[in-house]
Scaffold this active site. Structure first.
Site: not given
Ligand code: SAM
Length: 235
Positions: A66, A91, A141
């Site tokens: 994931e 993450e 995001d």
């Molecule tokens: C909008 S949040 C959604 C979190 C979770 N999937 C949820 O639905 O509750 C998006 C997450 O993706 C992580 N993220 C974004 N780009 C990433 C990357 N290239 N590698 C790892 N994590 C990433 C961000 O730090 C953030 O915690």
């Protein structure tokens, strides 16, 4: 030497656009202790060497990976519900990583490992090709302003990277609560080489049963957002 040349020599190497901005969120005591005391058991350090996954877990179960698990609650729930699989969560946000390790440890869940690094780099360097049964990207995001769309993680190169890492027949499951991003994902994925839309071209998936509700999903639903799932299979 012209000032132009000096600037070129001193300028940092070309930076790729990231799908995240690192927020220096505060860690709670529990999250910090989880990172200090249990990283050995749950964490995988980032390196540019391909992981030998069979040495990480004490079995050869298939891997579900994931990307951007947030606080990890839904990933942990899935790992608990599906002990027949091993889970790798990636993450960048340290409090989320600490949160997941804290709760995994408390609940005695051991079929899960975490990598605290940019998932794009992890996939490129650390994950072997054709090694993953399923990749999950839930509520990435949305970068909803047009000038930020270039930060969206879904783009042709990324889709082909996921394709390389999946086993033949492996699944790529995405979900979002932003219609504009959902439509973009559908278009990109339907046109991507080597993937089949499991719901038929042009259709979102109605299969929610295979996914646990995430924190961001809950937040979106409270705001009255709709949710779109997309599931693609590697040919
Ligand atoms: C909008 S949040 C959604 C979190 C979770 N999937 C949820 O639905 O509750 C998006 C997450 O993706 C992580 N993220 C974004 N780009 C990433 C990357 N290239 N590698 C790892 N994590 C990433 C961000 O730090 C953030 O915690």
């Amino acid at each position: 030497m012209s000032s132009n040349n000096i600037n070129k020599e001193n300028s940092p190497p070309h930076r790729t656009i990231k799908s995240f901005v690192l927020r220096q969120g505060r860690l709670t005591k529990a999250q910090q202790s989880a990172l200090n005391d249990h990283w050995q058991a749950y964490g995988i350090d980032y390196s540019e060497q391909v992981l030998s996954i069979d040495k990480l877990f004490k079995n050869n179960n298939e891997i579900i990976l994931e990307i951007g698990f947030g606080n990890g609650e839904s990933l942990l729930q899935q790992a608990t519900n599906q002990p027949q699989y091993n889970f790798i969560g990636i993450e960048v946000h340290s409090p989320g990583v600490g949160h997941l390790i804290h709760h995994a440890c408390r609940q005695g869940v051991h079929n899960i490992k975490v990598i605290r690094h940019d998932a794009v780099e992890v996939l490129k360097h650390q994950i072997a090709d054709s090694s993953i049964k399923q990749v999950q990207l839930f509520f990435p995001d949305p970068w909803h302003k047009k000038k930020h769309h270039k930060r969206r993680i879904i783009k042709p190169d990324f889709i082909q990277l996921i394709h390389r890492k999946l086993k033949p027949g492996g699944l790529f499951h995405m979900a979002t609560d932003w219609q504009d991003y959902a439509d973009y994902m559908l278009e990109q994925m339907d046109n991507a080489e080597g993937f089949i839309n499991t719901s038929g071209t042009g259709n979102f998936s109605a299969d929610r049963a295979s996914r646990c509700e995430t924190k961001f999903e809950r937040r979106g639903l409270k705001l009255g957002h709709q949710v779109w799932d997309l599931i693609y299979q590697k040919r």
